[in-house]
Design an enzyme around this catalytic site. Sequence first.
Site, short mmCIF file in Angstrom:
data_model
loop_
_atom_site.label_atom_id
_atom_site.label_comp_id
_atom_site.label_asym_id
_atom_site.label_seq_id
_atom_site.Cartn_x
_atom_site.Cartn_y
_atom_site.Cartn_z
CB CYS A 141 -22.76 29.14 -66.79
SG CYS A 141 -23.48 27.60 -66.88
CB CYS B 125 -24.87 27.91 -63.93
SG CYS B 125 -23.90 26.97 -64.51
#
Length: 105
Positions: free
Chosen positions: A30, A33
């Site tokens: 991600c 993230c």
Amino acid sequence: MALKHLKKTDFDAAVDAAPLAMVDFWADWCGPCKMVAPVVEKIAADYDGKALVAKVNIDEEPELAQRFGVMSIPTLVFLKGGREVDRKVGVMPPAAFTSVLDENL
């Protein structure tokens, strides 16, 4: 408390023992993230001894992600007394997270 990486087996005990917890649900793949990670690490250092700052890898702990209804990542869930008091989804400035911590300490 330094940044902790929680598993299903130790999640409840760690969160229940903390007066306040901020849990970052994330994954290795991600991009957003990865953008939030340094912010979470700094908050963990800044709130050491005041709040639990933890991460849960949703690929390794899908049951925890499901339990908290995580649909998008990063999702940061704030827990007080083991109950969710707030959540933030996506990349946000550090103040978006610290303001929730400060309000609930």
